[in-house]
Design an enzyme around this catalytic site. Structure first.
Site, PDB file in Angstrom:
ATOM      1  CE1 TYR A 110      -8.540   7.303   6.521  1.00 34.42           C
ATOM      2  CE2 TYR A 110      -9.204   5.253   5.467  1.00 34.42           C
ATOM      3  CZ  TYR A 110      -8.487   6.421   5.442  1.00 34.42           C
ATOM      4  OH  TYR A 110      -7.717   6.722   4.350  1.00 34.42           O
TER       5      TYR A 110
ATOM      6  CG  LEU B 137     -31.106   8.400  -1.167  1.00 32.68           C
ATOM      7  CD1 LEU B 137     -31.581   7.081  -0.589  1.00 32.68           C
ATOM      8  CD2 LEU B 137     -30.883   9.408  -0.051  1.00 32.68           C
ATOM      9  CG  HIS B 138     -23.254  10.025  -3.080  1.00 32.59           C
ATOM     10  ND1 HIS B 138     -22.428   8.946  -2.913  1.00 32.59           N
ATOM     11  CD2 HIS B 138     -22.618  10.859  -3.938  1.00 32.59           C
ATOM     12  CE1 HIS B 138     -21.335   9.114  -3.622  1.00 32.59           C
ATOM     13  NE2 HIS B 138     -21.430  10.266  -4.262  1.00 32.59           N
ATOM     14  N   PRO B 139     -24.886   6.856  -3.524  1.00 29.90           N
ATOM     15  CG  PRO B 139     -24.783   5.709  -5.551  1.00 29.90           C
ATOM     16  CD  PRO B 139     -24.750   7.086  -4.980  1.00 29.90           C
ATOM     17  CG  ASP B 140     -19.179   6.463  -0.385  1.00 28.64           C
ATOM     18  OD1 ASP B 140     -18.767   5.317  -0.104  1.00 28.64           O
ATOM     19  OD2 ASP B 140     -18.769   7.490   0.205  1.00 28.64           O
TER      20      ASP B 140
ATOM     21  CG  HIS C 104      -2.119   0.834   1.129  1.00 23.63           C
ATOM     22  ND1 HIS C 104      -2.210   1.934   0.307  1.00 23.63           N
ATOM     23  CD2 HIS C 104      -3.321   0.746   1.758  1.00 23.63           C
ATOM     24  CE1 HIS C 104      -3.406   2.485   0.436  1.00 23.63           C
ATOM     25  NE2 HIS C 104      -4.095   1.793   1.304  1.00 23.63           N
TER      26      HIS C 104
ATOM     27  CB  THR D 184      -6.186   9.316   1.373  1.00 22.21           C
ATOM     28  OG1 THR D 184      -5.128   9.052   2.315  1.00 22.21           O
ATOM     29  CG2 THR D 184      -6.143   8.304   0.240  1.00 22.21           C
TER      30      THR D 184
ATOM     31  CE  LYS E  61     -23.798   3.217 -10.812  1.00 19.39           C
ATOM     32  NZ  LYS E  61     -22.604   3.559 -11.624  1.00 19.39           N
TER      33      LYS E  61
END
Length: 634
Positions: free
Chosen positions: A461, A436-439, A349, A474, A428
């Site tokens: 988080y 609505l926002h999917p996330d 990562h 990020t 979605k």
């Protein structure tokens, strides 16, 4: 705007991750905008205002505090803001004047390179490839053939980056930083006694020559070959010949020494083992450099996960916790080929975030889908050298180090619970139909699932990308807001009316959307606080009370989030990670038009957590939320 319209508003997140939802036109034959065209014109990463960050921090700790605890923390924050915090902030502003990204070096060190615990399981991400959903279901006897085709498409992607024909990513009209894409190929982390380093050998064509060899690992042994011959990438039939040679060399023979297992060790121990390995034979250093500089590692795995499009658990578990002797844990990209014809990956990562591999994985997935997973070109195999085996010189101490590494690795992986399922009731399309926002929908469903299971809110988080800034990676977005907590509490009250639930959901949605937009625009607070913390640390100052206050870690600060989550995107690609804390969960998810696929991990030795139960509670939450949204619309 009335409440109903507010509840179902979708467009206020400023095209969050839009590039992940539409990658169909990500390649240009003759691009007007080259891949790294905008790198020098991106704005610098801003430093938020101190007052703004402290106010947001206080708001974020509220769900985890009694009124008395909150007042204590508020006093600590006030003293910090009026005292040492002001000085630290001025020094941070001074640092930002001389750097286009004041966080970049710090983040790499603090989040990755200075960590000493084993990174292969605790830092790396892994996951299943989606090909089994269409042209490549689990099948015996096709491992090498499919691997050759998958490798060829991956090599084409490398060539797109080399020639800068991959279109720059944009969120709407906002250009996003592409620097992390330089780290996908020819990149490796190298252990150090106190701090690791990242070595990157990638170059575009205009910059000069770039390594073009691939390393193949099989049954604890290493092989290498050049993926380019006479200026042309090897075709699948040519790659198949090389892979067949490797497999034939290993079949019926004793397994290799498994030196790769050392990469799964505690970092300082691995660094010392590596130094010793080089010391006993200088040729070992050459082998290590060959692995480090390779385009990527191909792992020929004897495992047969037999996953399905509804249950990815076996593949996900194997990708994240599989055989440590056939993957190089420090490599930026290990492509894992399973014996049942399915695929996965395991990646360090440190050099890049998951969206880099998502983009590459989606490209390969779409290419395979378009060709029905078949090679339709020439079957001619040009004369070229066979793969060379890379044989480490080892002695009893190295063998002992490998045995120790394998033991600690297997003890840890056996403690990790991993589940990965597809939720197929809706996706979605249905969520967006409700405006609505999917996330946000998934994040609030997860908050409700955790609240239902544990009887309290979970510090959370969520990854927010800051790629609109130079070398941005990020920011932390904290989904466990006071509004989300109130909504969860209301949802579980038997006497609560649908109207009360709807109003609480409205507030939770709007707060989440606002915080995500701020985080993406460089107005989050977690990275800012980290910068202030690191300045105090570097200057040898007494640690400010803000960072030792109990609510700092209780709310997730200092890497203590109970729920470690990330939207992998709106494509077919998924990943998985281990939890951030022992009593927590790792939660990655992808959102398709008609399905939501989520991976969830937990430590079995934690009596508090269970990943299977959390996923089932998530399913319940998703159904309840869609029902509430539908009722509210009527």
């Amino acid at each position: 705007m009335d409440e109903r319209k507010q509840l179902f508003t979708y467009r206020n997140l400023q095209n969050i991750a839009k590039y992940q939802g539409d990658m169909t036109s990500q390649v240009s034959e003759f691009p007007a905008e080259r891949t790294f065209h905008y790198q020098h014109s991106l704005p610098p990463l801003p430093v938020p205002s101190l007052e703004g960050s402290l106010a947001k921090y206080l708001d974020a700790v509220r769900p985890f505090a009694t009124e008395e605890e909150y007042q204590v923390t508020a006093a600590v924050v006030k003293r910090f803001g009026e005292g040492i915090g002001k000085d630290l902030h001025q020094k941070l502003l001074q640092r930002a004047r001389t750097r286009r990204n004041w966080l970049e070096e710090w983040w790499l060190d603090a989040a990755y390179l200075e960590l000493r615990y084993p990174s292969q399981l605790n830092v790396n991400f892994g996951g299943p490839a989606p090909y089994l959903e269409h042209c490549w279901p689990p099948t015996e006897g096709v491992q090498l053939q499919r691997t050759s085709i998958s490798m060829w498409h991956t090599l084409q992607y490398w060539d797109l980056l080399r020639t800068e024909r991959l279109d720059p990513h944009k969120a709407g009209n906002v250009v996003l930083d592409m620097d992390q894409f330089r780290m996908l190929f020819c990149t490796c982390k190298v252990p150090g006694v106190t701090k690791d380093t990242i070595i990157n050998y990638f170059k575009t064509e205009s910059e000069g020559p770039c390594p073009s060899h691939v390393v193949v690992m099989c049954r604890g042994r290493f092989f290498s070959f050049d993926a380019v011959c006479d200026g042309h990438i090897l075709t699948p039939p040519e790659l198949l010949r090389h892979l067949t040679h490797v497999k034939q060399c290993c079949e019926g023979e004793p397994a290799g020494d498994g030196v790769a297992a050392l990469t799964s060790e505690e970092r300082t121990r691995w660094a010392k083992a590596r130094e010793y390995l080089i010391g006993i034979d200088p040729a070992n250093k050459t082998i290590l450099e060959t692995i480090q500089s390779s385009l990527f590692v191909v792992s020929l795995d004897d495992a047969k996960p037999y996953a399905t499009a509804e249950d990815y658990t076996p593949m996900t578990r194997e990708a994240l916790t599989g055989d440590p002797t056939i993957r190089w844990g420090d490599k930026s990209y290990n492509s894992i080929s399973f014996a049942d014809g399915t695929f996965g990956s395991n990646c360090d990562h440190a050099p890049y975030d998951a969206m880099v591999l998502v983009t590459q994985g989606y490209y390969v997935d779409q290419q395979l889908k378009a060709s029905d997973g078949k090679w339709k070109g020439s079957e001619t195999v040009r004369p070229m050298p066979l793969p060379e085996e890379l044989v480490f010189t080892v002695d009893d101490r190295v063998r002992s180090d490998v045995a120790h590494a394998k033991q600690q690795y297997f003890e840890t992986t056996q403690d990790l619970q991993v589940v990965c399922y597809a939720f197929t009731s809706f996706g979605k399309a249905a969520i967006k139909q409700k405006k609505l926002h999917p996330d946000t929908f998934i994040q609030l469903a997860l908050q409700l699932a955790y609240y239902r299971q544990h009887g309290r809110s979970g510090s959370c988080y969520e990854t927010a990308m800051t790629r609109r800034f130079y070398h941005g990676r990020t920011e932390t977005m904290r989904p466990c807001t006071l509004e989300a907590q109130n909504w969860c509490h209301t949802m579980l009250l038997p006497a609560a009316s649908a109207e009360a639930k709807r109003k609480a959901l409205l507030l939770a949605f709007n707060k989440h959307n606002k915080l995500m937009a701020e985080a993406q625009n460089g107005k989050g607070f977690d990275r800012h606080l980290l910068g202030l913390y690191l300045i105090a640390k570097e200057e040898g100052l007494p640690m400010p009370d803000l960072f030792t206050d109990p609510l700092y870690s209780k709310s997730g600060g200092g890497g203590n989030f109970v729920l470690s989550t990330s939207l992998v995107g709106y494509t077919t690609v998924l990943g998985a990670v281990a939890p951030m804390v022992h009593y927590g969960y790792g939660f990655f998810y992808r959102i398709g038009d008609e399905r939501i696929v989520a991976s969830c991990s937990a430590w079995k030795s934690s009596p508090e957590t269970d990943a299977e139960t959390l996923f089932q509670n998530l399913v319940t939450s998703l159904h309840e939320m869609l029902h509430l949204a539908t009722t509210a619309q009527l």
